[in-house]
Design an enzyme around this catalytic site. Structure first.
Site, PDB file in Angstrom:
ATOM      1  CE  LYS A 152      -0.475  10.592  -0.215  1.00  0.00           C
ATOM      2  NZ  LYS A 152      -0.229   9.187   0.189  1.00  0.00           N
ATOM      3  CG  ASN A 200      -7.140   5.048  -2.536  1.00  0.00           C
ATOM      4  OD1 ASN A 200      -7.876   4.250  -1.966  1.00  0.00           O
ATOM      5  ND2 ASN A 200      -7.148   6.345  -2.278  1.00  0.00           N
ATOM      6  CE1 TYR A 201      -4.191  -3.139  -2.268  1.00  0.00           C
ATOM      7  CE2 TYR A 201      -2.904  -1.249  -1.546  1.00  0.00           C
ATOM      8  CZ  TYR A 201      -2.980  -2.503  -2.129  1.00  0.00           C
ATOM      9  OH  TYR A 201      -1.835  -3.101  -2.586  1.00  0.00           O
ATOM     10  CB  SER A 260      -3.583  -0.518  -5.224  1.00  0.00           C
ATOM     11  OG  SER A 260      -4.549   0.477  -5.505  1.00  0.00           O
ATOM     12  CG  HIS A 304      -3.623  12.940   0.784  1.00  0.00           C
ATOM     13  ND1 HIS A 304      -3.717  13.114  -0.577  1.00  0.00           N
ATOM     14  CD2 HIS A 304      -4.139  11.697   1.041  1.00  0.00           C
ATOM     15  CE1 HIS A 304      -4.261  12.037  -1.124  1.00  0.00           C
ATOM     16  NE2 HIS A 304      -4.515  11.162  -0.171  1.00  0.00           N
ATOM     17  N   GLY A 342       0.803  -1.215   0.000  1.00  0.00           N
ATOM     18  CA  GLY A 342       0.000   0.000   0.000  1.00  0.00           C
ATOM     19  C   GLY A 342       0.831   1.258   0.000  1.00  0.00           C
TER      20      GLY A 342
END
Length: 256
Positions: free
Chosen positions: A148, A111-112, A109, A144, A84
């Site tokens: 982050k 974003n899951y 990914s 965000h 992730g």
């Protein structure tokens, strides 16, 4: 199934809860220094800890600076790995070769969230519709939390790719507003407070604006999606529908 967690920050803790709610067992919580986790100072130590844990696979939510080394070390174990962490896709081919050599499967990914991945498809379709009308220009933005690590987000980059698939007039993404030209798609980033993640696509003309927005209320959707991806990957390997040594994404998992 028995799952090893690589990274035990906020996301790691949410994945632990989601996995346990789904009936899985967390056999290892590894981190560089988080409370309640086994301390690992290198990728090699991580791989050794995973091996000793007897895990059926690994879910990694660590840091862009360390994730590639983690993946490369873990591929030697031949286990399914769900990643992730973002900010490493320039090393994708190196990871692909390592997965093939080690017989591991890597699911990655940006974003899951199931909603976000549906959002990609909606954005691509909208871009295809508006591309027929030259008066509409398009841009992407993302917001965000301040901690982050990567900017722009991996989700925003994937969203930009979806828009460009729909609109062939856009040839590349840019992140500096001074570099905007008709064939460039501008992606803007904002870091503020504790925002889990908000992504927008704008279709603007002199007459009006069409705006598509996905706003995450919490990180729980990401955690549940990561566990679902692990289940899909491990289950596919067990029943033979997926093959070892390959890389998979949400596009492979989601059914049209």
């Amino acid at each position: 199934m028995k799952i090893a967690l690589s990274g035990y920050g906020k996301m790691g803790r949410m994945i632990e809860s989601a996995a346990q709610s789904a009936g899985h067992t967390i056999v290892l919580k590894a981190d560089i220094g988080a409370e309640g986790a086994v301390r690992v100072g290198s990728a090699a130590e991580l791989a050794e800890a995973v091996k000793k844990s007897g895990a059926d696979g690994v879910i990694d939510f660590t840091h862009p600076a360390s994730v590639v080394e983690n993946i490369l070390a873990l591929t030697h174990l031949g286990l399914p790995i769900v990643v992730g962490t973002t900010g490493w896709y320039d090393k994708l081919e190196e990871v692909r070769r390592a997965a093939q050599t080690g017989g591991a499967c890597v699911f990655y990914s940006a974003n899951y969230s199931i909603g976000v991945n549906l959002f990609y498809r909606i954005a691509e379709y909208a871009a295809r519709l508006t591309a027929a009308y030259s008066e509409y220009d398009t841009a992407v933005s993302e917001t965000h939390h301040r901690r982050k690590a990567d900017s722009p987000s991996g989700t925003a980059l994937d969203l930009a790719k979806a828009v460009m698939r729909g609109n062939p007039h856009k040839k590349e993404t840019v992140f500096n507003a001074q570099d905007i030209k008709d064939d460039r798609l501008y992606v803007a980033s904002l870091r503020v407070g504790s925002v889990p993640g908000t992504h927008r696509v704008y279709f603007d003309s002199p007459a009006d604006t069409i705006e598509l927005t996905h706003c995450a209320r919490s990180r729980e959707g990401f955690a549940c999606g990561a566990v679902r991806a692990f289940e899909w990957l491990a289950g596919g390997l067990a029943n033979g529908s997926l093959k070892k040594g390959a890389l998979y994404t949400m596009d492979d998992m989601l059914v049209d």
